[in-house]
Write a protein that holds these residues in place. Sequence first.
Motif, PDB file in Angstrom:
ATOM      1  N   GLN B  48       0.831  -1.207   0.000  1.00  0.00           N
ATOM      2  CA  GLN B  48       0.000   0.000   0.000  1.00  0.00           C
ATOM      3  C   GLN B  48       0.865   1.256   0.000  1.00  0.00           C
ATOM      4  OE1 GLN B  48      -2.854  -0.385  -0.908  1.00  0.00           O
ATOM      5  NE2 GLN B  48      -4.166  -1.681   0.339  1.00  0.00           N
ATOM      6  N   LEU B  49       0.286   2.382   0.350  1.00  0.00           N
ATOM      7  CA  LEU B  49       1.017   3.650   0.247  1.00  0.00           C
ATOM      8  C   LEU B  49       2.228   3.724   1.154  1.00  0.00           C
ATOM      9  CD1 LEU B  49      -1.693   6.461   0.112  1.00  0.00           C
ATOM     10  CD2 LEU B  49      -0.282   5.592  -1.753  1.00  0.00           C
ATOM     11  N   HIS B  50       2.067   3.289   2.399  1.00  0.00           N
ATOM     12  CA  HIS B  50       3.148   3.474   3.372  1.00  0.00           C
ATOM     13  C   HIS B  50       3.878   2.192   3.709  1.00  0.00           C
ATOM     14  CE1 HIS B  50       0.968   7.159   3.828  1.00  0.00           C
ATOM     15  NE2 HIS B  50      -0.061   6.545   4.358  1.00  0.00           N
ATOM     16  N   ALA B  51       3.266   1.060   3.409  1.00  0.00           N
ATOM     17  CA  ALA B  51       3.818  -0.210   3.895  1.00  0.00           C
ATOM     18  C   ALA B  51       3.080  -1.367   3.227  1.00  0.00           C
ATOM     19  CB  ALA B  51       3.634  -0.294   5.415  1.00  0.00           C
ATOM     20  N   TYR B  52       3.489  -2.584   3.572  1.00  0.00           N
ATOM     21  CA  TYR B  52       2.693  -3.742   3.182  1.00  0.00           C
ATOM     22  C   TYR B  52       1.403  -3.733   3.997  1.00  0.00           C
ATOM     23  CZ  TYR B  52       6.664  -5.705   0.648  1.00  0.00           C
ATOM     24  OH  TYR B  52       7.687  -5.899  -0.248  1.00  0.00           O
ATOM     25  N   TYR B 420      -4.364   5.265   3.430  1.00  0.00           N
ATOM     26  CA  TYR B 420      -3.572   4.025   3.400  1.00  0.00           C
ATOM     27  C   TYR B 420      -3.475   3.388   2.021  1.00  0.00           C
ATOM     28  CZ  TYR B 420      -4.134   3.935   8.529  1.00  0.00           C
ATOM     29  OH  TYR B 420      -4.116   4.233   9.863  1.00  0.00           O
TER      30      TYR B 420
END
Lengths: 114, 556
Positions: B48-52, B420
């Motif tokens: 996703q945008l910031h992380a898995y 997210y």
Amino acid sequence: MSSAKLPPLPAILLANDLLDGDVVFRTATGWSRNPTEALIAQDTASATALEAEGRTAMAGNHVVDAYLVDVEISDAGIPVPRHFRERFRILGPSIRPDLGKQAEFPAIRDAAHD
Amino acid sequence: MYRYDEFDERFVRERVAQFRDQVNRRLSGAITEDEFKPLRLKNGVYLQLHAYMLRIAIPYGTLSARQLRQLALIGEKFDRGYGHFTTRQNLQFNWPRLRDVPEILDLLADVEMHCIQTSGNCIRNVTADQFSGVAADEIEDPRPVAELIRQWSSAHPEFSYLPRKFKIAVTGAAHDRAAVKVHDIGLRIVRNTAGETGYEIIVGGGLGRTPMIGKVVRDFLPKGDLLAYLEALMRVYNAEGRRDNKYKARVKILVHEIGIEEFQARVEAEFAALDRTTINADREEVARIAAYFAAPPYEKRPAVSQTYQAARAANPAFAAWADVNVTPHKAPGYAALTISLKGIGAVPGDMTSEQMRAAAGLAERYSFGELRVTHAQNLVLPHVAQDDLFAVWKALGNARLAEANVGLITDIIACPGLDYCALATARSIPIAQALSQRFADPARQREIGPLGIKISGCINACGHHHVGNIGILGLEKRGEESYQITLGGDATENAALGDILGPGLTAAEVPDAIERLVEVYLGQRNTGEAFIDTVRRLGIAPFKAAFLQEIDHAAA
């Protein structure tokens, strides 16, 4: 393979770290989790070079999904993406200021909210 | 609840071992991202945008206290101390590291959970009425059939590479709480004129960029033929669903393009040609599964609890909460209780590890160790003695889980949106928070009555905006977030898609616009008439007029 059309400049290169998923930025010497350290490409030649670094890092299994993002430069010299999507991406969830890079690196938060 | 047998256990453990190996091969460079991506998606791992992001299946929304405790632990140890319940009754963690995912999957397997088929072009986690087995209006508990479908569809060799994802929802009640008409397949347990129970099969519903209400493809299917019929239907879709265009690949497009009569004819022809006995589950297996869903050992109680009535009389705040958060139960003296995850200004569906433990503790003490997840992103304690409702309410208050708003205007469904999600075009959660604050006054919420607001941050419609009484869709317009408002959607047995009211609004304009719609309703409703019924009676014209008037003011 010729590279896709470059975004407007200046631009920075961001990606996700393969192992951790965290957003990482290409710097002069490598990759950093800190967006304020991102190397800023001011001209086509350096943007093309940045993009090539991204492809190499993807092929080397260090990062995934590397791409150039056009930025404005804050008064403090910090690159801030022009598009709101990428701004949220380098800050963290807008609804959780306690999480993400906005919490870890206050300088990027200040630059983005200028 | 269902318990894994040796085959289930081995299947899930083998999957974890396979995924651990796949992660190692990805990290060593033995497989590329293009090769790895479909593998990780089949195990619920998104980027996703910031992380898995890790999506954990909660089959048909049924969860044990032990499982919820394990989720709390995983949230603390590997995430940021919270999880997010989704509109498909799943749980998502927003911050896991890829290197930790195999260990998380092992911890899930320890409590008979997994992430299999929570993504990818396969049959996804089956969803169900959150009051399955307890609803007073139920013909039959739909969870045994949901579990049967889960087993049949898990790693089904023929249906692991469908044209597109495939979502099934089931209900056993007259009132549809599972949104079955907006799923690829909706399954309703019905009774025929001879008094036998069977299934009504609805096909081709869905939201996303081409929203459609499903159509009945079989009005009565004998129970024993379910798997053969589903197999026939899936074969028709698998063979004829479009693979040339991902936006036209869902079964709803096939049904729409060839028409329901033709689709039905093809399914019936396939069904007639199948050797049903080799596909249908045998009776012993069906009985084995059904036995796991036997009612818990309820105590004999009077239908009306004096303790409960006295507590209501003495505590208006408790009575106000019970009026909307408590649902009648099949068993005398019991109730099903909905825990709102929609505190005023909170993130819809988010729950901290601490709150998960509090809810798990209450389930252990008061609800036979069982919980449910609703597609509206709330939790349910399904079997609470009416005598205990007051004590549970007080304990929920201590955990900040006692919001009295289930089904009301602040019980808002919202997808993660651009806070997210990599697919989102705009944020949804801040809109939900702003509306929650705007309508925070409990008395006003009760005066407005049942009103469902549903918000999606992109056209894919995870927030079900098309079927919100008021729907809000976040888009990008000229480099800004812009919100399109729809009116008149309904996710129940009276399923309807909302109509667009006018041009898009900025985030700041949304609360006033919604306020105006509510004012039209309050001014024109008949006594006892719910918002959606007033919209149906009046049509959208008066609402549209008020909506556009506001836009004019904003522009002036």
